[in-house]
Design an enzyme around this catalytic site. Sequence first.
Site, PDB file in Angstrom:
ATOM      1  N   ASP A 477     110.441  67.943   4.915  1.00  0.00           N
ATOM      2  CA  ASP A 477     111.562  68.068   5.857  1.00  0.00           C
ATOM      3  C   ASP A 477     112.877  68.264   5.107  1.00  0.00           C
ATOM      4  O   ASP A 477     112.969  68.048   3.892  1.00  0.00           O
ATOM      5  CB  ASP A 477     111.601  66.775   6.688  1.00  0.00           C
ATOM      6  CG  ASP A 477     112.225  66.963   8.058  1.00  0.00           C
ATOM      7  OD1 ASP A 477     112.871  67.996   8.288  1.00  0.00           O
ATOM      8  OD2 ASP A 477     112.074  66.050   8.891  1.00  0.00           O
ATOM      9  N   ASP A 547     112.026  71.329  16.639  1.00  0.00           N
ATOM     10  CA  ASP A 547     111.921  69.944  17.122  1.00  0.00           C
ATOM     11  C   ASP A 547     111.762  69.913  18.625  1.00  0.00           C
ATOM     12  O   ASP A 547     111.499  68.846  19.191  1.00  0.00           O
ATOM     13  CB  ASP A 547     113.174  69.149  16.727  1.00  0.00           C
ATOM     14  CG  ASP A 547     112.996  68.483  15.379  1.00  0.00           C
ATOM     15  OD1 ASP A 547     111.864  68.479  14.866  1.00  0.00           O
ATOM     16  OD2 ASP A 547     113.988  67.978  14.843  1.00  0.00           O
TER      17      ASP A 547
HETATM   18  C1  DGJ Z   1     113.031  66.227  11.752  1.00  0.00           C
HETATM   19  C2  DGJ Z   1     111.694  66.853  11.977  1.00  0.00           C
HETATM   20  O1  DGJ Z   1     111.825  68.136  12.495  1.00  0.00           O
HETATM   21  C3  DGJ Z   1     110.880  65.949  12.885  1.00  0.00           C
HETATM   22  O2  DGJ Z   1     109.653  66.556  13.188  1.00  0.00           O
HETATM   23  C4  DGJ Z   1     110.689  64.627  12.219  1.00  0.00           C
HETATM   24  O3  DGJ Z   1     109.919  64.781  11.065  1.00  0.00           O
HETATM   25  C5  DGJ Z   1     112.036  64.009  11.878  1.00  0.00           C
HETATM   26  N1  DGJ Z   1     112.870  64.926  11.162  1.00  0.00           N
HETATM   27  C6  DGJ Z   1     111.857  62.751  11.079  1.00  0.00           C
HETATM   28  O4  DGJ Z   1     113.029  62.243  10.633  1.00  0.00           O
END
Ligand code: DGJ
Length: 738
Positions: A477, A547
């Site tokens: 990430d 997301d």
């Molecule tokens: C952003 C990501 O896109 C999510 O899927 C998740 O992993 C969160 N960060 C966790 O902090």
Amino acid sequence: MSIVFHQPSREFHLFNNKISYIIKILPNDQLGQLYFGKRIHDREDFGYLFEAANRPMTSILQDYGFSLEHTRQEYPAYGTTDFRLPALEVLQENGSRLTDFKYESHRIFPGKPGLDGLPATYTEEDREADTLEVTLYDSLLDMKLILLYTIFAEEGAVARSARFENQCSASVQITRAMSLSIDLPDCDYDWIQFSGAWSRERQVKTRRLEQGIQAVSSARGHSSHNHNPFLVLKRPTADEFQGEAMGFSLIYSGNFLAQAEVDTYQVTRVMMGINPFAFSWKLEQGESFQTPEAVMVYSDHGLNGMSQTFHRLYRTRLARGMWRDRVRPVLLNNWEATYFDFDEEKLVNMARAAKEDGVELFVLDDGWFGERSSDSSGLGDWYANRDRLPGGIRGLSEKIEALGLKFGLWVELEMVNPDSELYRQHPDWALQTPGRTPSHGRNQLVLDFSRKEVVDHIYGMIAGILSESKVSYIKWDMNRSITECYSAAFPADRQGEIFHRYILGVYSLYERLIGSFPEILFESCASGGARFDAGMLYYAPQCWTSDDSDAVERIRIQYGTSFGYPVVSMGAHVSAVPNHQLGRVTSIETRGNVAMFGAFGYELDLQRLSQEEREKVRKQIKFMKQYREVIQFGTFYRLQSPFEHNIAAWMVVSEDRRTAIVGYYKILNDVNCEFRRLKLKGLDEDLKYHVKEKGSWFYGDELMNTGLVTTDSSSGQPMPEEVCSDFWSRLYVLKAEE
Ligand code: DGJ
């Protein structure tokens, strides 16, 4: 496929059976662009395409008929009769920015060279591509400019990049270095960009190309949610299935610029590369600078034809490693199920339920390390939190494997919370500008990945965990844009390099981890899809698309993403309802029917579903396992756009064309609706396809020409209840009869 050089006319012709690309060495020894488009016959002399006209405003070589302003070029410079934005700019010690790179030599060779430290398309055998390397030389600067062009044997695609070599004892600052620049002879195009924001990435935006400059870019340190380093020009009459379309894709994950400048002679200059804004690169004697690679695709089969070329090329000759050609495991990720609220027992129970339903990989997301109980602490401390995970990652991964699942782990290696051991020990390791207050993003700072010692340290920490644990998958990430970009390790005249050095550091860490752990499946992520770009695909063959896990929003996001990127690269999960991002309730069927067109998984606690829903989940997983080879590696067609219609549809067809799956999505319910047919694509005209959902068979030519009848009321039967609702969807499975 071939690249020929016609010495008398000084022309290069790159061609395969789909496209031609023609370059001419101009009278002033710079490179001119003559043609990029559908394959045409070769001839000794295409000189008629170099249209010099008597326009007496400015001219070079004392020739009224020859001014660079009116000449279509390959890698243009500003200041010597061309007034459009240039592909390059080199600031010299005397303050001049003029350059004059003239043809010196060229090489034509089979295959394709790699680009040091940068992601790029590749060949496995030399016969897959030919490369033209043109060396230009500026005698005043004593500098070389090397342009690389690779044409692939089977694809309507050309990959390009540029390299600068400074031989002179004086240093220079490169302030602009595009990966590609091409002048097209007219401007009769629609411009399509893929723009949005967090949770609504890659929305399709189309407008007519106009005189003046139109551009998308990023100055955020990553390619961004906001604009994608991918651009399409299509003829206004072209659509998904026919007509001319060109795609331009940058294989890069940092700040970029993608631009088209239409001049008042209707010539379109397209360029793409590192964003020149906030960029400079100092070249000392003997040093070189390599730009990232850009790929140009030409299709005369519309937008689907263009996308399919990108899909094949990026899936097979950009993505690498063991997972490149393998179907992707059905995973369950705990993020939306628990956020930071978990312990080992809770995770193991979730995993057990997942195993019962057929899931293959359990992924532990954020919150497993350091003092990480919220997003305000712990980043940088890559050791397990023993309060939550008494046996560490090793212990948890062994328990998950004992259940018969693979184990995956989330990391965010480029970041540090001020509230962390790492920051307390190395406060100077974060990017921040002296004397300025650092801006925070999600309570975190960005580590200075331009510094090798920082990357080495992070590698050591994470490699330690991976070596001692059973980790089969990593979700990498990156959750904020870069601000106050400045490195304590570099002098003032190199600060313009930091954004690029940062992303080179990210690439180097990926390369080391892939090298050390070749069996791990990497999924890239940046607050969802802020780094869904071709650069990342070289390291991580799949990427968390957004997301936003709402099924309806995802139809648009995945549809937009599919223009430049293959289905298998899109991480797509079924999440809980009401949806956590926008509160919408959709059926488990529709959530599954959307997520199945991607690297499929779940992002919820299956234990909280009803028995009926669990049963449906089991069926979904069974279906996905049965058809994922077709879905993830078949030919993908966009059929009907959610940006233009209430009903969206897409389909995949297997390589042998005997199996096809259609995804059909009705966004809002409607009443007393029109009769509906969906014309399918890519089938074998002569095969009989059994369509289970219709309880009947049809010839391929029927399905492609009369269309699949999708109005359920046309049978005279009352509409089933499920059809009569918002967010309704159906998958149609087509199987050729033996
Ligand atoms: C952003 C990501 O896109 C999510 O899927 C998740 O992993 C969160 N960060 C966790 O902090």
